[in-house]
Write an enzyme that holds these catalytic residues in place. Structure first.
Site, PDB file in Angstrom:
ATOM      1  N   SER A 187       0.863  -1.181   0.000  1.00  0.00           N
ATOM      2  CA  SER A 187       0.000   0.000   0.000  1.00  0.00           C
ATOM      3  C   SER A 187       0.903   1.236   0.000  1.00  0.00           C
ATOM      4  CB  SER A 187      -0.931   0.009   1.212  1.00  0.00           C
ATOM      5  OG  SER A 187      -0.240   0.404   2.369  1.00  0.00           O
ATOM      6  N   ASP A 190      -5.292  -6.049   6.395  1.00  0.00           N
ATOM      7  CA  ASP A 190      -4.706  -4.734   6.144  1.00  0.00           C
ATOM      8  C   ASP A 190      -4.380  -4.042   7.465  1.00  0.00           C
ATOM      9  OD1 ASP A 190      -5.970  -1.898   4.173  1.00  0.00           O
ATOM     10  OD2 ASP A 190      -4.207  -2.118   5.442  1.00  0.00           O
ATOM     11  N   GLY A 231       2.142  -1.961   4.144  1.00  0.00           N
ATOM     12  CA  GLY A 231       2.653  -0.627   3.841  1.00  0.00           C
ATOM     13  C   GLY A 231       4.041  -0.451   4.429  1.00  0.00           C
ATOM     14  N   GLY A 259      -0.431   4.341   8.761  1.00  0.00           N
ATOM     15  CA  GLY A 259       0.451   3.194   8.574  1.00  0.00           C
ATOM     16  C   GLY A 259       1.252   2.972   9.843  1.00  0.00           C
ATOM     17  N   GLY A 310      -6.444   4.444   9.401  1.00  0.00           N
ATOM     18  CA  GLY A 310      -6.121   5.871   9.486  1.00  0.00           C
ATOM     19  C   GLY A 310      -4.642   6.147   9.315  1.00  0.00           C
ATOM     20  N   ASP A 326      -4.501   3.865  -0.418  1.00  0.00           N
ATOM     21  CA  ASP A 326      -5.300   4.042   0.802  1.00  0.00           C
ATOM     22  C   ASP A 326      -5.926   5.434   0.779  1.00  0.00           C
ATOM     23  OD1 ASP A 326      -2.342   3.194   1.215  1.00  0.00           O
ATOM     24  OD2 ASP A 326      -3.494   1.867   2.518  1.00  0.00           O
TER      25      ASP A 326
HETATM   26  C1  DX5 Z   1      -5.238   1.985   7.243  1.00  0.00           C
HETATM   27  C2  DX5 Z   1      -4.228   1.847   6.138  1.00  0.00           C
HETATM   28  C3  DX5 Z   1      -3.054   0.977   6.584  1.00  0.00           C
HETATM   29  C4  DX5 Z   1      -2.110   0.637   5.459  1.00  0.00           C
HETATM   30  C5  DX5 Z   1      -1.150  -0.462   5.874  1.00  0.00           C
HETATM   31  O1  DX5 Z   1      -4.692   2.578   8.330  1.00  0.00           O
HETATM   32  O2  DX5 Z   1      -4.893   1.287   5.046  1.00  0.00           O
HETATM   33  O3  DX5 Z   1      -3.573  -0.207   7.127  1.00  0.00           O
HETATM   34  O4  DX5 Z   1      -2.804   0.227   4.375  1.00  0.00           O
HETATM   35  O5  DX5 Z   1      -0.347   0.067   6.832  1.00  0.00           O
HETATM   36  P1  DX5 Z   1       0.802  -0.776   7.562  1.00  0.00           P
HETATM   37  O6  DX5 Z   1       1.120  -1.986   6.701  1.00  0.00           O
HETATM   38  O7  DX5 Z   1       1.963   0.177   7.652  1.00  0.00           O
HETATM   39  O8  DX5 Z   1       0.242  -1.181   8.878  1.00  0.00           O
END
Ligand code: DX5
Length: 215
Positions: free
Chosen positions: A8, A171, A193, A144, A142, A35
């Protein structure tokens, strides 16, 4: 069943987006996720259809638009036109989920629904026959880099028990430690992400670490 690794772009370097998307593609990513956040459904503001368009131009991989926005039905056409091959909406964000899912498919994209950590699995029951993918959020959406919520694998198992005609995506906080836990529970699509774009060994090593962890 093939496990799909889906970087992401939330944690990518926005000033080098094309390059970062191409790095992920070259490293064997299966899809790219954008995202989308509106500052209302989640306390963060990120990307719009123009960024999906830019990602579309940068790669031949499928591009998913994860709409973490209030009233996603207002934006479906714009994201479909921008080249999103799958559009996923939060079940909590619309009062017309059935019509929203049907519209996504009429626009020619695959349809996904995402559920937040405190949303009951039962809220999926009626819409499941119409969707291609369920995203079981493994963090509160919200940002990463958040911590994986420990009850997530058990929740994935309960979603998998509702049927097999849809992909289960996860996710949030997905890395080489947590990926095996959710795959064992039935997830096959892993959004990552910070464990890809924040990986100290670089993007390719980050993707490899996740892929190796699930064998
Ligand atoms: C919601 C976002 C995150 C992102 C992944 O907050 O959609 O989940 O995609 O983030 P990581 O992999 O850094 O947790």
């Amino acid at each position: 069943m093939r496990i799909e690794v889906v970087p992401s772009i939330l944690s990518a370097d926005a000033g080098r987006l094309t390059e970062q998307v191409r790095e992920a593609e070259a490293a064997g990513a299966d899809r790219i996720q954008v995202d989308v956040m509106d500052g209302h459904f989640v306390p963060n503001l990120t990307f719009g259809p123009r960024i999906v368009e830019a990602v579309r131009k940068a790669t031949s991989l499928p591009v998913e638009a994860h709409l973490m926005v209030e009233r996603p039905e207002l934006f479906l056409e714009a994201f479909a036109k921008s080249g999103a091959t799958l559009i996923e909406v939060q079940v909590e964000a619309t009062t017309s989920l059935y019509r929203t899912v049907q519209t996504i498919k009429e626009l020619g994209a695959r349809a996904g629904v995402a559920i937040n950590p405190a949303t009951p699995v039962d809220d999926l029951r009626e819409i499941l026959p119409y969707v291609d993918l369920v995203n079981v959020m493994t963090v509160e959406p919200g940002f990463g880099g958040q911590k994986f919520i420990p009850h997530s694998p058990e929740k994935v198992r309960r979603v998998r028990a509702l049927g097999n005609a849809f992909e289960i995506e996860v996710d949030g906080g997905i890395d080489a430690r947590t990926a095996p836990l959710v795959v064992e529970a039935g997830a096959t699509v892993l959004v990552a992400g910070s464990s890809v774009y924040g990986f100290k060994g670089g993007v390719a090593a980050g993707i490899m670490a996740i892929r190796d962890s699930v064998g």
